[in-house]
Design a protein around this motif. Structure first.
Motif, PDB file in Angstrom:
ATOM      1  N   PRO A   1      40.417  -2.201  46.216  1.00 58.36           N
ATOM      2  CA  PRO A   1      40.705  -3.637  46.256  1.00 58.36           C
ATOM      3  C   PRO A   1      40.731  -4.198  44.839  1.00 58.36           C
ATOM      4  CG  PRO A   1      38.975  -3.061  47.822  1.00 58.36           C
ATOM      5  CD  PRO A   1      39.214  -1.847  46.988  1.00 58.36           C
TER       6      PRO A   1
ATOM      7  N   ALA B   1      36.979  -7.326  56.616  1.00 58.80           N
ATOM      8  CA  ALA B   1      37.078  -5.955  57.118  1.00 58.80           C
ATOM      9  C   ALA B   1      37.344  -4.972  55.988  1.00 58.80           C
ATOM     10  CB  ALA B   1      38.191  -5.866  58.160  1.00 58.80           C
ATOM     11  N   VAL B   2      36.626  -3.853  56.022  1.00 55.38           N
ATOM     12  CA  VAL B   2      36.787  -2.811  55.004  1.00 55.38           C
ATOM     13  C   VAL B   2      37.121  -1.498  55.705  1.00 55.38           C
ATOM     14  CG1 VAL B   2      35.729  -1.620  53.046  1.00 55.38           C
ATOM     15  CG2 VAL B   2      35.035  -3.962  53.595  1.00 55.38           C
TER      16      VAL B   2
ATOM     17  N   GLU C   1      40.426  -0.108  51.475  1.00 60.70           N
ATOM     18  CA  GLU C   1      41.215  -1.304  51.768  1.00 60.70           C
ATOM     19  C   GLU C   1      40.314  -2.417  52.278  1.00 60.70           C
ATOM     20  OE1 GLU C   1      43.784   0.342  54.677  1.00 60.70           O
ATOM     21  OE2 GLU C   1      44.947   1.544  53.241  1.00 60.70           O
ATOM     22  N   GLN C   2      40.588  -3.618  51.827  1.00 61.27           N
ATOM     23  CA  GLN C   2      39.809  -4.777  52.262  1.00 61.27           C
ATOM     24  C   GLN C   2      40.767  -5.883  52.684  1.00 61.27           C
ATOM     25  OE1 GLN C   2      37.239  -6.454  49.287  1.00 61.27           O
ATOM     26  NE2 GLN C   2      36.261  -7.881  50.707  1.00 61.27           N
ATOM     27  N   GLU C   3      40.558  -6.364  53.884  1.00 62.65           N
ATOM     28  CA  GLU C   3      41.359  -7.479  54.382  1.00 62.65           C
ATOM     29  C   GLU C   3      40.416  -8.468  55.029  1.00 62.65           C
ATOM     30  OE1 GLU C   3      45.282  -8.206  57.128  1.00 62.65           O
ATOM     31  OE2 GLU C   3      45.045  -6.300  56.079  1.00 62.65           O
ATOM     32  N   GLY C   4      40.228  -9.605  54.365  1.00 64.65           N
ATOM     33  CA  GLY C   4      39.221 -10.556  54.829  1.00 64.65           C
ATOM     34  C   GLY C   4      37.852  -9.910  54.717  1.00 64.65           C
TER      35      GLY C   4
END
Length: 423
Positions: free
Chosen positions: A245, A214-215, A209-212
């Motif tokens: 992602p 952050a992984v 998962e990648q958010e911005g």
């Protein structure tokens, strides 16, 4: 340049993952390996020496060709190689004969291959250039090599990728590691741990998962691990089972243009090398080819271990997909009975130990190794790109001659690590 504190998670503790981890960790990176199995090695699968009398290989066994990365690593590890020597035999349904009879059309095949400019599948190549009845033996020989040696589908396999192999008749240098591939994996694991790599076993990765910026890497049990970058070294079929992602998922779709084949391997240890009692001089036999259910067999020659290893590769392995290991062992005994004109019961009397592995049944492999289609080189270029936080590595991404080998996995892992370190 990346900070030394960069945390890299590597998914898979096979040859590619361990090689990449060692290279990154000794350059100062923080590295964690997540491995679904309860052991390292992936499709390298050591079998107990207590069972077979030596460190047998249930998966990868041979070192193919020059293999510079493998050989350099073996020197580091203080491990040696035993070159394969001896004679190759074949069974035509009636009797045994030494291989070595040259096909009368061999020179014609070599000339057509040399002049080939545009890629096409192996099956299309044979239909276009060698369709006549007079080429029947040549076609059979090539199809047997593509399916049996490369574990590939002739209707999809790239002729240009296989050209060198065909031109040397499949007789490239081969060797075994004294101590088996397990000894090389043990060395790499020790090296990784010595450089501070954390290896977590029993962690099947289900999502990245990648958010911005952050992984997070998630295991099937729900545990998550934060990191800066991920290297995926899993076998191709498993890429479809990991949520990625969007950008990485788009690149992973290119894997559909890379072939992936299966292998069934049957190891039979006997009390004595009974095949030497056969009429022919089989004392130095290495490989034995046939059209039996388990078609390819080899000995440990020049080692004297009384063991025969059976091999069945390619799409036709699906014919035996219903069999459990004991059924495969019995199919192996039946095949030997057919070749040597003896009853299965007679051969089984000398059986001391046995094992059978259908790699398609291994839930963390789903097959044995990759092979090239005419679209594979373009797919590899997409998968090997270094942009983004998810990178792909492994034997399927190797662009040299011996794709699908341990050398390919080691070289790919090394290249992926160096690509990160160059950034």
């Amino acid at each position: 340049m990346s900070e030394p504190s960069e945390h890299i998670v590597i998914v898979g503790a096979g040859a590619a993952g361990l090689m990449a981890a060692r290279e990154l960790a000794r350059a100062g990176r923080r590295v964690t390996i997540l491995e679904a199995r309860e052991r390292c090695g992936g499709r390298i699968r050591p079998l107990p020496a207590s069972q077979f009398g030596y460190s047998a290989d249930g998966g990868a066994e041979f070192v193919h060709g020059e293999a510079p990365v493998t050989r350099a690593l073996l020197r580091e590890a203080g491990l040696s190689l035993q070159e394969i020597e001896g004679t190759q035999w074949s069974f035509d349904g009636a009797g045994l004969s030494r291989e070595g009879r040259h096909d009368p059309h061999e020179a014609e095949l070599q000339a057509v291959l040399r002049d080939l400019k545009d890629d096409l599948t192996a099956a299309d190549f044979l239909r276009r250039h060698f369709a006549g009845v007079e080429y029947e033996r040549l076609r059979h020989s090539i199809e047997r090599m593509v399916e049996g040696y490369d574990a590939a589908d002739p209707e999809r396999a790239s002729t240009l990728a296989l050209r060198e192999e065909w031109m040397d008749g499949g007789h490239a240098l081969q060797a075994r590691i004294n101590g088996g591939y397990g000894a090389l994996i043990d060395f790499l694991v020790t090296e990784c741990r010595g450089y501070g790599v954390a290896i977590r076993l029993g962690c099947a990765v289900s999502a990245i998962e990648q958010e911005g910026g952050a992984v997070a890497v998630r295991c099937a049990g729900g545990d998550g691990l934060a990191c800066d970058r991920v290297i995926l070294t899993v076998p191709l079929p498993l890429l479809r089972e990991i949520a990625l992602p969007a950008s990485a998922s788009a690149r992973a779709a290119a894997a559909d243009d890379i072939g992936f084949g299966n292998v069934i391997k049957v190891l039979l240890r006997f009390a004595r090398p009974w095949w030497r009692d056969h009429g022919e001089d089989l004392g130095d036999m290495t490989f034995l080819l046939s059209d039996e259910a388990i078609p390819v067999w080899w000995t440990r020659y020049p080692d004297q271990h009384p063991l025969l290893t059976g091999w069945f590769g390619g799409p036709r392995t699906a014919e035996l997909s219903h069999l459990e290991p004991q059924g495969l062992i019995e199919a192996g005994l039946d095949s030997l009975a057919g070749i040597f004109k003896r009853s299965r019961e007679d051969i089984a009397r000398d059986l001391v130990a046995s094992a059978a592995i259908n790699w398609a049944h291994d839930s963390f492999a789903r097959g044995a190794y990759s092979w090239a289609t005419p679209r594979t080189r373009a797919a590899q270029a997409i998968l090997a790109r270094s942009d983004g936080v998810v990178l792909f590595s492994g034997e399927a991404l190797y662009r040299g001659r011996d794709m699908g080998t341990v050398e390919a996995a080691l070289a790919s892992g090394l290249e992926t690590a160096r690509m990160i370190l160059r950034r």
